[in-house]
Design a protein around this motif. Structure first.
Motif, PDB file in Angstrom:
ATOM      1  N   GLY A 146      -1.473   0.384  -4.116  1.00  0.00           N
ATOM      2  CA  GLY A 146      -1.870  -0.701  -4.782  1.00  0.00           C
ATOM      3  C   GLY A 146      -2.081  -2.109  -4.047  1.00  0.00           C
ATOM      4  N   PRO A 147      -2.713  -2.751  -4.367  1.00  0.00           N
ATOM      5  CA  PRO A 147      -2.920  -4.306  -3.622  1.00  0.00           C
ATOM      6  C   PRO A 147      -1.759  -5.095  -3.574  1.00  0.00           C
ATOM      7  CG  PRO A 147      -4.051  -4.335  -5.601  1.00  0.00           C
ATOM      8  CD  PRO A 147      -3.473  -2.963  -5.553  1.00  0.00           C
ATOM      9  N   VAL A 148      -0.604  -4.798  -4.481  1.00  0.00           N
ATOM     10  CA  VAL A 148       0.491  -5.629  -4.512  1.00  0.00           C
ATOM     11  C   VAL A 148       1.086  -5.477  -2.919  1.00  0.00           C
ATOM     12  CG1 VAL A 148       2.078  -3.849  -5.475  1.00  0.00           C
ATOM     13  CG2 VAL A 148       2.938  -6.336  -5.470  1.00  0.00           C
ATOM     14  N   TRP A 149       0.980  -4.136  -2.201  1.00  0.00           N
ATOM     15  CA  TRP A 149       1.681  -4.174  -1.082  1.00  0.00           C
ATOM     16  C   TRP A 149       0.833  -4.590   0.067  1.00  0.00           C
ATOM     17  CZ3 TRP A 149       6.271  -2.440  -1.176  1.00  0.00           C
ATOM     18  CH2 TRP A 149       6.751  -1.897  -2.262  1.00  0.00           C
TER      19      TRP A 149
ATOM     20  N   ARG B 243       0.739  -1.356   7.083  1.00  0.00           N
ATOM     21  CA  ARG B 243       1.083  -1.513   5.725  1.00  0.00           C
ATOM     22  C   ARG B 243       0.564  -0.526   4.902  1.00  0.00           C
ATOM     23  NH1 ARG B 243       0.613  -8.180   4.464  1.00  0.00           N
ATOM     24  NH2 ARG B 243       1.787  -8.752   6.124  1.00  0.00           N
ATOM     25  N   LEU B 244      -0.793  -0.121   5.067  1.00  0.00           N
ATOM     26  CA  LEU B 244      -1.323   0.859   4.120  1.00  0.00           C
ATOM     27  C   LEU B 244      -0.755   2.327   4.782  1.00  0.00           C
ATOM     28  CD1 LEU B 244      -5.087  -0.369   4.241  1.00  0.00           C
ATOM     29  CD2 LEU B 244      -3.438  -0.270   2.458  1.00  0.00           C
ATOM     30  N   ALA B 245      -0.473   2.495   6.047  1.00  0.00           N
ATOM     31  CA  ALA B 245      -0.054   3.689   6.413  1.00  0.00           C
ATOM     32  C   ALA B 245       1.423   3.960   5.807  1.00  0.00           C
ATOM     33  CB  ALA B 245       0.100   3.827   8.010  1.00  0.00           C
ATOM     34  N   VAL B 246       2.254   2.964   5.652  1.00  0.00           N
ATOM     35  CA  VAL B 246       3.522   3.076   4.799  1.00  0.00           C
ATOM     36  C   VAL B 246       3.321   3.365   3.593  1.00  0.00           C
ATOM     37  CG1 VAL B 246       5.641   1.732   4.348  1.00  0.00           C
ATOM     38  CG2 VAL B 246       4.844   1.639   6.852  1.00  0.00           C
ATOM     39  N   GLU B 247       2.592   2.546   2.788  1.00  0.00           N
ATOM     40  CA  GLU B 247       2.292   2.898   1.472  1.00  0.00           C
ATOM     41  C   GLU B 247       2.000   4.049   0.941  1.00  0.00           C
ATOM     42  OE1 GLU B 247       1.897   2.167  -2.712  1.00  0.00           O
ATOM     43  OE2 GLU B 247       3.313   1.283  -1.281  1.00  0.00           O
ATOM     44  N   CYS B 248       0.796   4.381   1.696  1.00  0.00           N
ATOM     45  CA  CYS B 248      -0.031   5.660   1.618  1.00  0.00           C
ATOM     46  C   CYS B 248       0.924   6.816   1.914  1.00  0.00           C
ATOM     47  CB  CYS B 248      -1.278   5.836   1.916  1.00  0.00           C
ATOM     48  SG  CYS B 248      -2.353   4.510   1.299  1.00  0.00           S
TER      49      CYS B 248
END
Length: 191
Positions: free
Chosen positions: A5-8, A129-134
């Protein structure tokens, strides 16, 4: 925390890592929807093998494009062009982690590039950031990337590293040719 999500994207990376550390169930791979004949698809695409991403090696490899003492002209112009893309503001950066050039990109146990982690401000990295979130990497890998300090001198930016790498692209010296030969013997995914 469903999906990427964009919040991250606006949250600080330390907040993302802390939140994921508190909820380890979010690190499980998310089920993917595969096309089916009911969706109008003619076939079901095979599932890609999940690759384990490791933190940077203790020191960048000898052919790292970010290292000041790496010979110029080793990598293709397309590879050098990628370096400068990570210099921009978070929102304009590439979404994928920058992997070590020495290993096949689809090999299990591929590492994040030590030069990349040491050169760029990882707290402002969109791809981290994306690698952590996904769920591509866990909080401990993200923290290792955030804390990474290269023992080898690095260029101060991806643009500076790219300019150095492109300088002798058409006439690589003996050290660059040796490095090219070593890499082509090691990697199987190069054309």
């Amino acid at each position: 925390m469903a999906g990427c999500g964009p919040v991250w994207l606006v949250a600080g990376l330390a907040d993302v890592v802390a939140a994921l550390a508190l909820t380890p169930t979010t690190l499980r791979p998310r089920p993917r929807h595969h096309p089916s004949p009911q969706d109008g698809a003619a076939f079901i695409q095979p599932r890609r093998r999940r690759v384990t991403t490791l933190p940077p090696a203790p020191r960048p490899c000898t052919s790292c494009p970010y290292k000041r003492d790496t010979p110029s002209g080793i990598w293709s112009p397309e590879e050098y062009a990628k370096l400068a893309l990570y210099d921009g503001p978070t929102w304009s950066q590439p979404p994928r982690l920058f992997q070590c050039h020495v290993h096949d990109h689809d090999a299990d146990g591929v590492r994040v590039c030590g030069g990349w982690a040491g050169c760029h401000d990882m707290a402002e990295s969109l791809s981290l950031r994306l690698a952590v979130e996904c769920g591509q990497i866990g909080p401990h890998i993200a923290q290792a990337i955030l804390d990474y300090e290269s023992p080898a001198p690095l260029f101060t930016s991806g643009s500076e590293a790219a300019a150095h790498g492109l300088r002798d692209l058409h006439t690589p010296g003996p050290a660059a040719r040796r490095a090219i030969n070593k890499i082509t013997r090691t990697r199987t995914d190069l054309t």
